[in-house]
Design a protein around this motif. Structure first.
Motif, PDB file in Angstrom:
ATOM      1  N   GLY A 171       7.116  15.079  -5.069  1.00 38.57           N
ATOM      2  CA  GLY A 171       7.341  14.213  -3.967  1.00 38.57           C
ATOM      3  C   GLY A 171       6.541  12.918  -4.106  1.00 38.57           C
ATOM      4  N   LYS A 172       6.304  12.453  -2.960  1.00 44.09           N
ATOM      5  CA  LYS A 172       5.647  11.210  -2.957  1.00 44.09           C
ATOM      6  C   LYS A 172       4.167  10.957  -3.392  1.00 44.09           C
ATOM      7  CE  LYS A 172       4.620   7.008   0.327  1.00 44.09           C
ATOM      8  NZ  LYS A 172       4.516   6.939   1.601  1.00 44.09           N
ATOM      9  N   ASP A 173       3.576  12.126  -3.143  1.00 46.03           N
ATOM     10  CA  ASP A 173       2.163  12.185  -3.866  1.00 46.03           C
ATOM     11  C   ASP A 173       2.038  12.222  -5.248  1.00 46.03           C
ATOM     12  OD1 ASP A 173       1.354  12.175  -1.443  1.00 46.03           O
ATOM     13  OD2 ASP A 173       0.130  13.740  -1.124  1.00 46.03           O
TER      14      ASP A 173
ATOM     15  N   GLY B 155       0.787  -1.015  -0.069  1.00 49.25           N
ATOM     16  CA  GLY B 155      -0.117  -0.011   0.119  1.00 49.25           C
ATOM     17  C   GLY B 155       0.851   1.217   0.078  1.00 49.25           C
ATOM     18  N   TYR B 156       0.272   2.272   0.159  1.00 45.66           N
ATOM     19  CA  TYR B 156       0.794   3.747   0.284  1.00 45.66           C
ATOM     20  C   TYR B 156       1.411   4.011   1.227  1.00 45.66           C
ATOM     21  CZ  TYR B 156       0.633   8.951   0.254  1.00 45.66           C
ATOM     22  OH  TYR B 156       1.020  10.056   0.528  1.00 45.66           O
ATOM     23  N   SER B 157       1.034   3.957   2.406  1.00 45.98           N
ATOM     24  CA  SER B 157       1.494   4.637   3.763  1.00 45.98           C
ATOM     25  C   SER B 157       2.810   3.745   4.279  1.00 45.98           C
ATOM     26  CB  SER B 157       0.420   4.783   4.892  1.00 45.98           C
ATOM     27  OG  SER B 157      -0.209   5.763   4.473  1.00 45.98           O
ATOM     28  N   ALA B 158       2.826   2.463   3.853  1.00 44.53           N
ATOM     29  CA  ALA B 158       3.841   1.566   4.326  1.00 44.53           C
ATOM     30  C   ALA B 158       5.006   1.403   3.487  1.00 44.53           C
ATOM     31  CB  ALA B 158       3.250   0.378   4.545  1.00 44.53           C
ATOM     32  N   THR B 159       4.823   2.132   2.266  1.00 40.56           N
ATOM     33  CA  THR B 159       5.941   2.318   1.433  1.00 40.56           C
ATOM     34  C   THR B 159       6.777   3.687   1.540  1.00 40.56           C
ATOM     35  OG1 THR B 159       4.615   0.914  -0.194  1.00 40.56           O
ATOM     36  CG2 THR B 159       6.559   2.129  -1.185  1.00 40.56           C
ATOM     37  N   SER B 160       7.971   3.186   1.636  1.00 42.32           N
ATOM     38  CA  SER B 160       9.046   4.564   1.913  1.00 42.32           C
ATOM     39  C   SER B 160       9.798   4.851   0.767  1.00 42.32           C
ATOM     40  CB  SER B 160       9.801   4.295   3.074  1.00 42.32           C
ATOM     41  OG  SER B 160      10.748   3.444   2.944  1.00 42.32           O
ATOM     42  N   LEU B 161      10.103   6.173   0.768  1.00 37.10           N
ATOM     43  CA  LEU B 161      10.911   6.418  -0.719  1.00 37.10           C
ATOM     44  C   LEU B 161      12.218   5.849  -0.509  1.00 37.10           C
ATOM     45  CD1 LEU B 161      10.321  10.410  -0.983  1.00 37.10           C
ATOM     46  CD2 LEU B 161       9.122   8.451  -1.991  1.00 37.10           C
ATOM     47  N   SER B 162      12.765   5.422   0.596  1.00 34.37           N
ATOM     48  CA  SER B 162      13.722   4.750   0.505  1.00 34.37           C
ATOM     49  C   SER B 162      13.772   3.347   0.123  1.00 34.37           C
ATOM     50  CB  SER B 162      14.591   4.673   2.058  1.00 34.37           C
ATOM     51  OG  SER B 162      13.843   4.024   2.977  1.00 34.37           O
TER      52      SER B 162
ATOM     53  N   THR C 236      17.494   9.354  -4.639  1.00 31.11           N
ATOM     54  CA  THR C 236      16.513  10.195  -4.133  1.00 31.11           C
ATOM     55  C   THR C 236      16.202  11.443  -4.964  1.00 31.11           C
ATOM     56  OG1 THR C 236      17.145   9.745  -2.063  1.00 31.11           O
ATOM     57  CG2 THR C 236      15.659  11.450  -2.139  1.00 31.11           C
ATOM     58  N   GLY C 237      17.500  11.912  -5.725  1.00 28.79           N
ATOM     59  CA  GLY C 237      17.637  13.120  -6.548  1.00 28.79           C
ATOM     60  C   GLY C 237      16.725  12.629  -7.647  1.00 28.79           C
ATOM     61  N   SER C 238      17.014  11.426  -8.292  1.00 28.11           N
ATOM     62  CA  SER C 238      16.102  11.209  -9.292  1.00 28.11           C
ATOM     63  C   SER C 238      14.651  11.157  -9.173  1.00 28.11           C
ATOM     64  CB  SER C 238      16.496   9.930 -10.121  1.00 28.11           C
ATOM     65  OG  SER C 238      17.822  10.014 -10.448  1.00 28.11           O
ATOM     66  N   ILE C 239      14.294  10.675  -8.161  1.00 31.59           N
ATOM     67  CA  ILE C 239      12.893  10.649  -7.930  1.00 31.59           C
ATOM     68  C   ILE C 239      12.246  12.183  -7.909  1.00 31.59           C
ATOM     69  CG2 ILE C 239      11.000  10.247  -6.018  1.00 31.59           C
ATOM     70  CD1 ILE C 239      12.495   7.798  -5.287  1.00 31.59           C
ATOM     71  N   TYR C 240      12.951  13.102  -7.156  1.00 32.24           N
ATOM     72  CA  TYR C 240      12.345  14.343  -7.129  1.00 32.24           C
ATOM     73  C   TYR C 240      12.813  15.060  -8.324  1.00 32.24           C
ATOM     74  CZ  TYR C 240      10.967  14.044  -2.253  1.00 32.24           C
ATOM     75  OH  TYR C 240      10.214  13.647  -1.259  1.00 32.24           O
ATOM     76  N   HIS C 241      13.640  14.802  -9.353  1.00 34.07           N
ATOM     77  CA  HIS C 241      14.028  15.284 -10.702  1.00 34.07           C
ATOM     78  C   HIS C 241      12.357  15.073 -11.150  1.00 34.07           C
ATOM     79  CE1 HIS C 241      15.515  16.778 -14.546  1.00 34.07           C
ATOM     80  NE2 HIS C 241      15.084  15.582 -14.906  1.00 34.07           N
TER      81      HIS C 241
ATOM     82  N   LEU D   7       4.256  11.080  -7.287  1.00 38.08           N
ATOM     83  CA  LEU D   7       4.907   9.752  -7.885  1.00 38.08           C
ATOM     84  C   LEU D   7       3.388   9.138  -7.706  1.00 38.08           C
ATOM     85  CD1 LEU D   7       6.732   7.479  -8.624  1.00 38.08           C
ATOM     86  CD2 LEU D   7       7.542   7.530  -6.296  1.00 38.08           C
ATOM     87  N   THR D   8       2.746   8.978  -6.863  1.00 37.22           N
ATOM     88  CA  THR D   8       1.725   8.171  -6.305  1.00 37.22           C
ATOM     89  C   THR D   8       0.677   8.528  -7.369  1.00 37.22           C
ATOM     90  OG1 THR D   8       2.150   8.144  -4.057  1.00 37.22           O
ATOM     91  CG2 THR D   8      -0.087   7.523  -4.692  1.00 37.22           C
ATOM     92  N   ALA D   9       0.360   9.612  -7.765  1.00 39.75           N
ATOM     93  CA  ALA D   9      -0.476   9.764  -8.703  1.00 39.75           C
ATOM     94  C   ALA D   9      -0.285   9.307  -9.785  1.00 39.75           C
ATOM     95  CB  ALA D   9      -0.806  11.360  -8.839  1.00 39.75           C
ATOM     96  N   GLU D  10       0.867   9.528 -10.336  1.00 41.44           N
ATOM     97  CA  GLU D  10       1.406   8.786 -11.672  1.00 41.44           C
ATOM     98  C   GLU D  10       1.219   7.487 -11.709  1.00 41.44           C
ATOM     99  OE1 GLU D  10       1.539  10.427 -14.170  1.00 41.44           O
ATOM    100  OE2 GLU D  10       2.614   9.392 -15.745  1.00 41.44           O
ATOM    101  N   VAL D  11       1.576   6.877 -10.165  1.00 43.08           N
ATOM    102  CA  VAL D  11       1.193   5.437 -10.464  1.00 43.08           C
ATOM    103  C   VAL D  11       0.026   5.002 -10.504  1.00 43.08           C
ATOM    104  CG1 VAL D  11       1.491   3.133  -8.806  1.00 43.08           C
ATOM    105  CG2 VAL D  11       3.504   5.048  -9.156  1.00 43.08           C
TER     106      VAL D  11
END
Lengths: 197, 197
Positions: free
Chosen positions: B53-55, B26-33, B43-48, B57-61
């Motif tokens: 951020g996480k939200d 699920g969403y909350s239990a999944t960390s960026l690390s 981390t840099g690539s994700i925020y690029h 990325l989640t929307a796109e998923v």
DNA sequence: GTTGCGCTAGAGTGATCGTTCTAGTCCTGG
DNA sequence: CCAGGACTAGAACGATCACTCTAGCGCAAC
């Protein structure tokens, strides 16, 4: 036994507050600090009553609120003219509850079950026991109404599946229409099964 | 444009890894690390790629995997003799997929939708759009088969509701029987609707 | 061949996580 | 009236959270 009255009250406040938080945001997003605040308890009290920590508390929430929701559904179904009408009533009641509560999840079991099913086997087993209990109780109502054992089990399972799916849809779309549609279909199927007997 | 190829590949790895993690926990239990590790990104690539951020990325998923799952279901349904059989096939295929994957969630939308529906309105809206898209596509298939607009919408909504409920049940009970039972019932209902036309 | 930019790298930020622990308070049985 | 256990209180722990930031890499354009 010392102070049973006040202690039971605290334990209860913790359970109620945790259930409420789980209904809104699920298992992982709910922190112990939120539970402490919402229940007016302390960290010490939580670990006193639930030495196993968050997971033991969660297991108890699943059992208590699962049984409670089962009681509610069963009483609605049993107070109707026949199980088909009763199951339709249960859907209607759940839909009304959802609208009144601004689409807060009526019951946290499905959400938590899906969150932990692949990562926390003890909690998955508790959730499974709760859901099997629902199916068993609904099936018993149907066999009491002379539906065959096999049909009763299949129909009861279908009812639970539909309710859970309906919660996902209604909560996400903020609309009870899909939930009510599904309820009507299930009611008709149960009515057919009753007619065949 | 520089290095479009490799960058798109990284973005894609992030999306795939996140989808996979969301399906399991699920969403909350999944960390960026965890996402960083599973995608071999940083981390840099994700925020690029997802400055929000996480939200974001989640929307796109949700959008990508929602569309992907919709494509899959639609192709299965359309390649059958008629929509009723096709919908039955879709249920059977999903059940097989679940068993092969040790009951990992076939698609993360329902889990995440229920997790965030009351706490993250932008993500709830994305999930709602995905589900409405599924209903629309299924309804279109049914109207193509001469089912009336109203019946098609109601049946399509019922199919999605049942699939979502079936995922909850199958994942929790580690048993595809309730899912298949629900699929057979839905297939019969669709067949009836086709017969009426 | 150097400038520019898309992208990677990863250490560092403060906040918050679940849990532990020590000190208490309060009631009750003897 | 006091000894003892049930229960409360909340500070403190290391780990980890989402996120920021600076530095630098590698390719393309000119």
């Amino acid at each position: 036994m010392a102070r049973t009255t006040s202690s039971a009250a605290t334990r209860d406040r913790i359970l109620v507050a945790t259930t409420e938080l789980f209904r809104r945001q699920g298992y992982s997003a709910t922190s112990l600090s939120q539970i402490v605040e919402a229940s007016s308890a302390t960290t010490g009290s939580i670990y006193h009553f639930f030495p196993g920590g968050k997971d033991e508390l969660t297991a108890e929430v699943l059992r208590v609120s699962g049984a409670g929701y089962g009681d509610l559904v069963e009483s609605v179904v049993r107070s109707a003219l026949d199980p088909a009408v009763g199951i339709g009533d249960a859907f209607a009641a759940a839909a009304a509850l959802m609208q009144e509560s601004d689409f807060i999840d009526p019951c946290p079991i499905g959400t938590i079950a899906r969150e932990v099913a692949s990562t926390n086997e003890p909690l998955r087993l508790v959730a499974a026991e709760v859901m099997n209990g629902w199916v068993r109780r609904l099936a018993a109502i149907l066999t009491d109404a002379n539906v065959s054992q096999g049909d009763a089990e299949r129909l009861a399972s279908l009812v639970v599946t539909t309710i859970e799916g309906g919660f996902v849809m209604a909560r996400t779309l903020r609309d009870v229409a899909p939930f009510l549609t599904a309820g009507e279909v299930v009611q008709r199927l149960v009515a057919d099964a009753l007619g065949d007997s």
